[in-house]
Design a protein around this motif. Structure first.
Motif, PDB file in Angstrom:
ATOM      1  N   HIS A   1      17.030 -17.738  28.766  1.00 42.66           N
ATOM      2  CA  HIS A   1      17.499 -16.401  28.389  1.00 42.66           C
ATOM      3  C   HIS A   1      18.199 -15.816  29.610  1.00 42.66           C
TER       4      HIS A   1
ATOM      5  N   SER B   1      21.232 -20.081  24.302  1.00 45.56           N
ATOM      6  CA  SER B   1      21.293 -19.649  22.910  1.00 45.56           C
ATOM      7  C   SER B   1      22.607 -18.932  22.606  1.00 45.56           C
ATOM      8  N   LYS B   2      23.095 -19.119  21.411  1.00 45.52           N
ATOM      9  CA  LYS B   2      24.298 -18.413  20.975  1.00 45.52           C
ATOM     10  C   LYS B   2      24.075 -16.901  20.961  1.00 45.52           C
TER      11      LYS B   2
ATOM     12  N   THR C   1      26.091 -23.937  22.920  1.00 47.80           N
ATOM     13  CA  THR C   1      24.958 -23.220  22.349  1.00 47.80           C
ATOM     14  C   THR C   1      23.786 -24.177  22.139  1.00 47.80           C
TER      15      THR C   1
ATOM     16  N   ASP D   1      20.172 -23.946  20.180  1.00 52.54           N
ATOM     17  CA  ASP D   1      19.310 -23.185  19.293  1.00 52.54           C
ATOM     18  C   ASP D   1      18.541 -24.132  18.382  1.00 52.54           C
ATOM     19  N   ASP D   2      17.701 -23.578  17.517  1.00 52.45           N
ATOM     20  CA  ASP D   2      16.893 -24.380  16.598  1.00 52.45           C
ATOM     21  C   ASP D   2      17.697 -25.543  16.015  1.00 52.45           C
TER      22      ASP D   2
ATOM     23  N   ALA E   1      15.626 -27.600  21.359  1.00 49.87           N
ATOM     24  CA  ALA E   1      15.644 -26.142  21.442  1.00 49.87           C
ATOM     25  C   ALA E   1      14.779 -25.525  20.349  1.00 49.87           C
TER      26      ALA E   1
ATOM     27  N   ASN F   1      14.103 -21.498  19.099  1.00 47.66           N
ATOM     28  CA  ASN F   1      14.336 -20.063  19.277  1.00 47.66           C
ATOM     29  C   ASN F   1      12.999 -19.317  19.226  1.00 47.66           C
TER      30      ASN F   1
ATOM     31  N   ASP G   1      17.166 -13.319  22.684  1.00 47.93           N
ATOM     32  CA  ASP G   1      17.861 -14.590  22.833  1.00 47.93           C
ATOM     33  C   ASP G   1      17.030 -15.648  23.543  1.00 47.93           C
TER      34      ASP G   1
ATOM     35  N   ILE H   1      14.721 -18.812  24.284  1.00 47.93           N
ATOM     36  CA  ILE H   1      14.439 -20.119  23.708  1.00 47.93           C
ATOM     37  C   ILE H   1      13.361 -20.809  24.536  1.00 47.93           C
TER      38      ILE H   1
END
Length: 444
Positions: free
Chosen positions: A54, A77-78, A88, A90-91, A104, A106, A113, A115
């Motif tokens: 983050h 993270s996006k 990016t 993320d999940d 990743a 989230n 943001d 992760i």
């Protein structure tokens, strides 16, 4: 596979390197990237990626510099709205390092943001998780730092609700044997009750962490939002700086003005004197603040001084001066240094020295100022009649201090009171201002 923790006690910050088959990933790096380069060279590895869990509030990250130096990809993270080149993360996203994976997850709560990164080993088992500021040993990340800064802002109650679900839906369902590698340890202001452990396990946290115990969402929100520590002035600034990427560490500290001889100091500019208390007491610049170079120097610097305030930095030797310049840069304040100077010949102001016996016998004839943090004050005042003004609030509240009696300042051990005396004495000249210092132990 190698997992290595780098730990900075000053900011209670942990960062990590993961190496597999000559490829290295760095997680949440500190401002100075050199230790990561040296570790990569030691293990004949190439830095292929940097992951930011983050945009950090309490330290400046070197993610952009590492990318520019090594070509490593930055993963974030996006939702962070990063203003630097990145991919990016993320999940559902993962990084493959030969036969291991970094996956990743989230986990909003500390920030919208945030992760975590789940490490899958060569056998396909989830063996470790890098939790950033989401989960610590004994605590979870505070939810009140993103109400006004960052790409996405959110009220602390909303983030606390998100933390409730991130912990229960994403982390507490992991195998108990999974090792937890957090971004902070005890002393960090990103949580309120961290244990001394610098790593832990999911199973241990399920047993011992107050935030992971059985409770409903409302109870959790109330528990998490209560009694969080103070927020230093620099936190919001560092979130924005990390969101866009900080300048090169060595270049930036190299631009600090280091005059070779005594200079005329600009009137009205703050003076931070990093020398030891006794040296300061025996001769210092008028209206200076004695913020000694100790373990939490950078935290207190950013708690007392705002991110847009210039200041002079004073130290005893060239080596000491370089040390505090680098510490200043850890929170992105090197740009604030008007000049970094050795103790000038004009440093002749002498601190008033308290007569402990006189104070003990006549406490009511003094105005006592308690500059400890609110948690300490709420746990019990040492002097019942003391005016309570925590050090981070002192510059804004100094006008509340009466000037009809000599002033005595205390904290818990002497470090904060030494800084507080300079702040008060700069504003109040009608009466002497004394530092009780380590003598406070006689009353504790």
């Amino acid at each position: 596979m190698i997992v290595h923790q780098f730990y900075d006690k000053g900011l209670a910050h942990a960062s990590y390197a993961i190496i597999r088959s000559g490829k290295m990933i760095v997680i949440d790096p500190a401002r100075n990237p050199q230790p990561y380069y040296e570790f990569a060279a030691l293990h004949h590895a190439d830095i292929r990626g940097v992951i930011e869990t983050h945009p950090h509030a309490d330290f400046v990250s070197s993610h952009l510099e590492i990318h520019q130096t090594t070509g490593a990809v930055i993963y974030v993270s996006k939702l962070a709205g990063a203003g630097y080149p990145h991919e990016t993360f993320d999940d559902g996203d993962f990084i493959q390092l030969d036969d291991i994976k970094l996956k990743a997850i989230n986990t909003p709560g500390h920030s919208p943001d945030s992760i975590c990164i789940l490490l899958e080993d060569e056998t396909g088992l989830d063996c470790a998780i890098f939790t950033g500021d989401t989960l610590f040993a004994g605590d979870v990340g505070r939810p009140d730092l993103r109400e006004n800064v960052g790409n996405i802002t959110a009220k602390k109650e909303e983030l606390a609700r998100q933390m409730y679900h991130s912990t229960r839906d994403k982390l507490m369902v992991l195998p108990a044997s999974v090792t937890v590698y957090p971004a902070h340890g005890p002393g960090s202001l990103c949580g309120k009750s961290m244990s001394p452990d610098l790593q832990t396990t999911i199973g241990k946290e399920l047993r011992d962490n107050y935030a992971l115990q059985l409770m409903d969402e409302l109870t959790f929100v109330k528990a998490l939002t209560a009694d969080q520590p103070f927020v230093p002035k620099y936190f919001g600034y560092d979130v924005e700086l990390n969101k866009n990427g900080a300048p090169n560490f060595e270049e930036s500290i190299g631009m600090v003005n280091r005059p070779s001889a005594d200079i005329m100091l600009e009137e009205g500019v703050l003076i931070v004197d990093a020398r030891e208390r006794e040296a300061y007491r025996n001769g210092h610049l008028t209206n200076s603040i004695n913020l000694q170079d100790a373990e939490k120097f950078e935290t207190w610097l950013g708690a007392i001084i705002g991110p847009d305030e210039p200041f002079y930095l004073v130290a005893e030797t060239d080596e000491a001066l370089e040390t505090v310049i680098k510490k200043t840069a850890k929170i992105g304040y090197e740009k604030n240094i008007t000049a970094a100077i050795l103790t000038p010949q004009t440093a002749t102001a002498v601190s008033a020295l308290i007569n402990i016996n006189d104070f003990r016998a006549n406490i009511n004839q003094f105005t006592v100022i308690d500059v400890r943090n609110w948690a300490e004050i709420n746990a019990g005042k040492i002097f019942e009649q003391a005016l309570t003004i925590p050090l981070p609030e002192l510059r804004e509240r100094v006008a509340e201090i009466p000037t009809d009696k000599p002033i005595v300042v205390h904290c818990a051990a002497g470090y904060r009171s030494a800084a507080a005396v300079g702040i008060i004495a700069s504003a109040i000249t009608q009466v002497p201002v004394y530092d009780l210092g380590e003598a406070i132990n006689e009353w504790k």
